[in-house]
Design a protein around this motif. Sequence first.
Motif, PDB file in Angstrom:
ATOM      1  N   LEU A 455      47.770  46.187  42.459  1.00  0.00           N
ATOM      2  CA  LEU A 455      47.653  44.761  42.175  1.00  0.00           C
ATOM      3  C   LEU A 455      48.088  44.470  40.731  1.00  0.00           C
ATOM      4  N   CYS A 456      47.598  45.286  39.793  1.00  0.00           N
ATOM      5  CA  CYS A 456      47.962  45.099  38.383  1.00  0.00           C
ATOM      6  C   CYS A 456      49.449  45.356  38.158  1.00  0.00           C
ATOM      7  N   GLU A 457      50.028  46.280  38.927  1.00  0.00           N
ATOM      8  CA  GLU A 457      51.446  46.572  38.787  1.00  0.00           C
ATOM      9  C   GLU A 457      52.296  45.427  39.331  1.00  0.00           C
ATOM     10  N   CYS A 458      51.826  44.812  40.411  1.00  0.00           N
ATOM     11  CA  CYS A 458      52.606  43.745  41.057  1.00  0.00           C
ATOM     12  C   CYS A 458      52.535  42.440  40.266  1.00  0.00           C
ATOM     13  N   PHE A 459      51.322  42.109  39.744  1.00  0.00           N
ATOM     14  CA  PHE A 459      51.132  40.835  39.049  1.00  0.00           C
ATOM     15  C   PHE A 459      50.915  41.106  37.558  1.00  0.00           C
ATOM     16  N   LYS A 460      52.002  41.307  36.852  1.00  0.00           N
ATOM     17  CA  LYS A 460      51.913  41.649  35.434  1.00  0.00           C
ATOM     18  C   LYS A 460      51.924  40.426  34.534  1.00  0.00           C
ATOM     19  N   GLU A 461      52.789  39.485  34.828  1.00  0.00           N
ATOM     20  CA  GLU A 461      53.054  38.382  33.919  1.00  0.00           C
ATOM     21  C   GLU A 461      52.060  37.223  34.094  1.00  0.00           C
ATOM     22  N   HIS A 462      51.504  36.762  32.984  1.00  0.00           N
ATOM     23  CA  HIS A 462      50.670  35.545  32.940  1.00  0.00           C
ATOM     24  C   HIS A 462      49.566  35.559  34.005  1.00  0.00           C
ATOM     25  N   SER A 463      48.912  36.691  34.189  1.00  0.00           N
ATOM     26  CA  SER A 463      47.932  36.786  35.272  1.00  0.00           C
ATOM     27  C   SER A 463      46.558  37.203  34.753  1.00  0.00           C
ATOM     28  N   ILE A 464      45.534  36.780  35.516  1.00  0.00           N
ATOM     29  CA  ILE A 464      44.163  37.249  35.333  1.00  0.00           C
ATOM     30  C   ILE A 464      43.755  37.868  36.660  1.00  0.00           C
ATOM     31  N   ILE A 465      43.380  39.133  36.658  1.00  0.00           N
ATOM     32  CA  ILE A 465      43.083  39.856  37.891  1.00  0.00           C
ATOM     33  C   ILE A 465      41.624  40.291  37.857  1.00  0.00           C
ATOM     34  N   GLY A 466      40.910  40.080  38.962  1.00  0.00           N
ATOM     35  CA  GLY A 466      39.499  40.448  38.999  1.00  0.00           C
ATOM     36  C   GLY A 466      39.044  40.839  40.392  1.00  0.00           C
ATOM     37  N   ARG A 467      37.882  41.468  40.422  1.00  0.00           N
ATOM     38  CA  ARG A 467      37.240  41.841  41.691  1.00  0.00           C
ATOM     39  C   ARG A 467      35.973  41.002  41.821  1.00  0.00           C
ATOM     40  N   ILE A 468      35.950  40.190  42.878  1.00  0.00           N
ATOM     41  CA  ILE A 468      34.806  39.310  43.103  1.00  0.00           C
ATOM     42  C   ILE A 468      33.616  40.094  43.638  1.00  0.00           C
ATOM     43  N   GLY A 469      33.887  41.106  44.432  1.00  0.00           N
ATOM     44  CA  GLY A 469      32.823  41.914  45.020  1.00  0.00           C
ATOM     45  C   GLY A 469      33.324  42.578  46.277  1.00  0.00           C
ATOM     46  N   GLY A 470      32.754  43.737  46.625  1.00  0.00           N
ATOM     47  CA  GLY A 470      33.188  44.440  47.831  1.00  0.00           C
ATOM     48  C   GLY A 470      34.661  44.757  47.780  1.00  0.00           C
ATOM     49  N   ASP A 471      35.397  44.348  48.821  1.00  0.00           N
ATOM     50  CA  ASP A 471      36.844  44.598  48.882  1.00  0.00           C
ATOM     51  C   ASP A 471      37.630  43.301  48.640  1.00  0.00           C
ATOM     52  N   GLU A 472      37.049  42.354  47.923  1.00  0.00           N
ATOM     53  CA  GLU A 472      37.695  41.074  47.682  1.00  0.00           C
ATOM     54  C   GLU A 472      38.176  40.981  46.232  1.00  0.00           C
ATOM     55  N   VAL A 474      40.788  38.732  43.325  1.00  0.00           N
ATOM     56  CA  VAL A 474      41.422  37.446  43.042  1.00  0.00           C
ATOM     57  C   VAL A 474      42.449  37.633  41.930  1.00  0.00           C
ATOM     58  N   VAL A 475      43.482  36.797  41.972  1.00  0.00           N
ATOM     59  CA  VAL A 475      44.512  36.779  40.934  1.00  0.00           C
ATOM     60  C   VAL A 475      44.750  35.326  40.550  1.00  0.00           C
ATOM     61  N   PHE A 476      44.773  35.054  39.258  1.00  0.00           N
ATOM     62  CA  PHE A 476      45.067  33.709  38.755  1.00  0.00           C
ATOM     63  C   PHE A 476      46.364  33.791  37.962  1.00  0.00           C
ATOM     64  N   LEU A 477      47.368  32.998  38.365  1.00  0.00           N
ATOM     65  CA  LEU A 477      48.670  32.973  37.697  1.00  0.00           C
ATOM     66  C   LEU A 477      48.851  31.629  37.006  1.00  0.00           C
ATOM     67  N   SER A 478      49.224  31.671  35.735  1.00  0.00           N
ATOM     68  CA  SER A 478      49.400  30.434  34.975  1.00  0.00           C
ATOM     69  C   SER A 478      50.838  30.304  34.499  1.00  0.00           C
ATOM     70  N   ASP A 479      51.187  29.089  34.071  1.00  0.00           N
ATOM     71  CA  ASP A 479      52.519  28.800  33.532  1.00  0.00           C
ATOM     72  C   ASP A 479      53.611  29.164  34.534  1.00  0.00           C
ATOM     73  N   LEU A 480      53.469  28.649  35.780  1.00  0.00           N
ATOM     74  CA  LEU A 480      54.418  28.982  36.845  1.00  0.00           C
ATOM     75  C   LEU A 480      55.705  28.174  36.705  1.00  0.00           C
ATOM     76  N   HIS A 481      56.819  28.800  37.124  1.00  0.00           N
ATOM     77  CA  HIS A 481      58.096  28.097  37.145  1.00  0.00           C
ATOM     78  C   HIS A 481      58.353  27.482  38.520  1.00  0.00           C
ATOM     79  N   ASP A 482      57.975  28.199  39.588  1.00  0.00           N
ATOM     80  CA  ASP A 482      58.143  27.651  40.939  1.00  0.00           C
ATOM     81  C   ASP A 482      57.144  28.328  41.864  1.00  0.00           C
ATOM     82  N   GLN A 483      56.873  27.696  43.005  1.00  0.00           N
ATOM     83  CA  GLN A 483      55.892  28.211  43.955  1.00  0.00           C
ATOM     84  C   GLN A 483      56.487  29.267  44.882  1.00  0.00           C
ATOM     85  N   ILE A 484      57.785  29.187  45.151  1.00  0.00           N
ATOM     86  CA  ILE A 484      58.425  30.117  46.087  1.00  0.00           C
ATOM     87  C   ILE A 484      58.309  31.545  45.589  1.00  0.00           C
ATOM     88  N   SER A 485      58.510  31.757  44.268  1.00  0.00           N
ATOM     89  CA  SER A 485      58.461  33.113  43.730  1.00  0.00           C
ATOM     90  C   SER A 485      57.054  33.700  43.856  1.00  0.00           C
TER      91      SER A 485
END
Length: 859
Positions: A455-472, A474-485
């Motif tokens: 997960l950390c390798e895939c979402f490197k740029e402008h991201s906040i990565i966390g574990r909510i609990g169990g096997d769940e 979340v990733v928060f991406l900011s300063d996006l250029h487009d939604q398709i990417s």
Amino acid sequence: MYQDELFQNYKNILNAITNPIIILDLEKRIKFVNTSALNIMPKDAGNVIGKKCSCMNTPYCNTKDCCVERFLRGEAGMVQKGPGKIANRVSLSELKNDKGERIGYISVSTDVHELMETQRELMINEERYQIALKQSQSILWQYDPYAKTITRIDSGNQHTSKILHNIHRVENFPDVLWEKGMMDKDSLEEAKKTCEDILNGKKECECVLHLFDEHHDSHWFHIFSTSIFDKDGTVLEAIGISKDITDLKQLELEYHNEKEYRAIISSDFVSVFEVDLTADKMLNVNKRWMEEMNLKEDATYDDLTQRIVEYMHPDYSYIKAMKTRENMLECFSHNQKELVCEYRKLVNGEYRWIHSVTRMYQHKSSGHVIACTAMKDIEDEKRKEAQWRYKAERDLLTGVYNHSTIVSMINAKLKAAPDVKHAFIIMDLDNFKDINDLYGHMYGDLVLKNVSAQLCECFKEHSIIGRIGGDEFVVFLSDLHDQISVISQCEKFCDDLSSSTYTYLKNAHISVSIGLAFYDKNQLCFDDLYHKADIAMYYGKYNGKNQCSVYQNGMFDYTQSNPVDLSPDVSGPLEGNIREFIFRTLFTSSSTDFTHKLDEVLRLTGHFFQLHHAVILSYDNQMEEISVLNEWKDSSMGHEKMKYHVYLMKECLSTYPDISEHAVFIYENKNNTPFEKAILASVHAKAITAMSMALDEVNSVMVIFCDNLRARSFTRQQRNDLQTIMEIIEIFLQNQAQKTRQNEQLNMMMYLLNHIGSAIYIIDPATYHLIYFNEDTKRLFPYAEYGSICHKCFRGSEHPCEDCPVKLLEHRDQNDRKVVDIYNSVVHQWVRTTASYIDWPDGHLYILLSCTDITDYMQ
């Protein structure tokens, strides 16, 4: 039955309270003693648990003035004196169980040694005061806050100050002294503030005033006043004393420069240098340090700061505190005499954190402004701070951010950048429970670590990565250029994860369901985004799994609507995974009625497997009583109540002695044992599957599903499904039993804390929210509410209190205890507050604050 388990489970909470606490049963036997009580017990008392309280051998033990006897007579507790300076007033209250029955006594001691000493010394000090006043240079006066008039009331004292010897009454104080040139500007503001405090009802005020005589010579006075109030609390006047401290002030100024300099060089700073800013000349500089910095003896201040900047980390190439000589002199002229900064400096090839303090003062004889700078290496402190911050913010298993941290970070991002495009992603591993069941939790943890790494390798740029609990996750991406990417990135992660191989899992397949929600200005917090992404994730999970679903308005909400028809006419196999649905019905449903949840589970399971009867029996091993927790029968069974016998549970427990594990039996009308035949006959069943399980040391349950109309065989899948359903019911019942025990213990604990006799409250150290407060706290602060912020409730402050002892706790250690005396201007009381970490019943580490009123000691 006495609640011994309560005191064992909550001993850390009782031990965190500074008052000595002893719990007695009705026969005066000691059942519990907290740490504070142990510290004041006689050394020859030994282990007192189970002994009569008279083993403490106080002068009142075994007499008519015994603490318990006085309590039963309705009399106040006695003051018990111990070795040394120990003097405790003992107060008792009843200890009751959840039925309101008296089961013992709570003994709480309050230290009154300081109060008794204070009362004794008051008589002596009154006489001393009268003697000292006649021989001092003090002046007594009274102040009318409404007329702003000061009147001398010490006409008998002939030894008075030179400046006030002929002044007996001052009108329009303090403005008249300013207008006559007898007071400087700073003193005018100080005097006005003191007068305003008196008018607003402050009981005691003090200040230091700088006055001038007719020759414009300086004189300093220390002013102390005490206000007098009427019966309604309205201030009438203030009685004060003024002491001429001119000699003391001049002596203080004489040694001020040397004192400040010695304070710096005697501290643990590693480098100290002194500069005459007025003459732009270096003073008292270590020669070795000058050589290391490549500076000459005639170097100027600006030469010095320029050289220091050259050794700084590039990110700190300009520090506001490291100013030019002209700027430093300007700061001093505006009374900014201390400058503090932190920066990273190159030392032996590596950058290390340096703490720098610069203090400026005016030399008494030359009048030059002198700057003394001290530098300290704080690299080790910074590293420890970073380690503690990492541990507090990170999930210990995976290394990504934990639940509380990621919520606060995302909320802060949304608040700071409301006009920037953001995306919120929730992902949940598919069928992760099967991995834990098949391979064990150790391998399940390995999977979670590997997934978080990918997960950390895939979402490197402008991201906040966390574990909510169990096997769940979340990733928060900011300063996006487009939604398709972002969508493509999520789909790529799904593909990469499902194609990954895990050698230690043999043929196991790992996949993930992803829910994606894009931010808009109407979603200003974490909860809004989480809710929409959660809907999208479960939409994908119930439509094939291993995919990314983007939230759309009107998307079917599987988190609220059941994917299975629960109407009474369900007759065939249900659509979806029955085991997963049973789990969601019991553990994720918004309903708080657990009996209704179990009824739905029994009914649904009966319809799904075409059974006719289901029942959950409870067995009390001590009382040998059996009761029905839940029961379902289809229409063919009628409404007649079934009878169940104690021997069924007893035989089950003896047949399956390892009751801590699952005792499962499935009967299909074969050659049964006598016990099996007895069960079949008791419930009139042709085929039966059942499980017995222990909820605790006393209570057990049995879950039974029956086909009462026909003999039948269960398929392997049905066996597995039924066993899993019963195991889910077992976990649910154990959780409910644990919650019930915790509630009983918590109610008893709250009862104890409400009888301590001092204010006690518990806060979350991360947010300062009130988790619990006892009745004494509520009486002191009637507007306190659970979930509110302590410093807002108690002091009306928007920021944490500067004198809060919580800030002094260095480690999250229950043995660490900090004590601070605090004055609360809201209630006009001095409070001795003790802070320490405790384990609370919800599993979190909170801070308990125990408060004792010491106002009488501080008068």
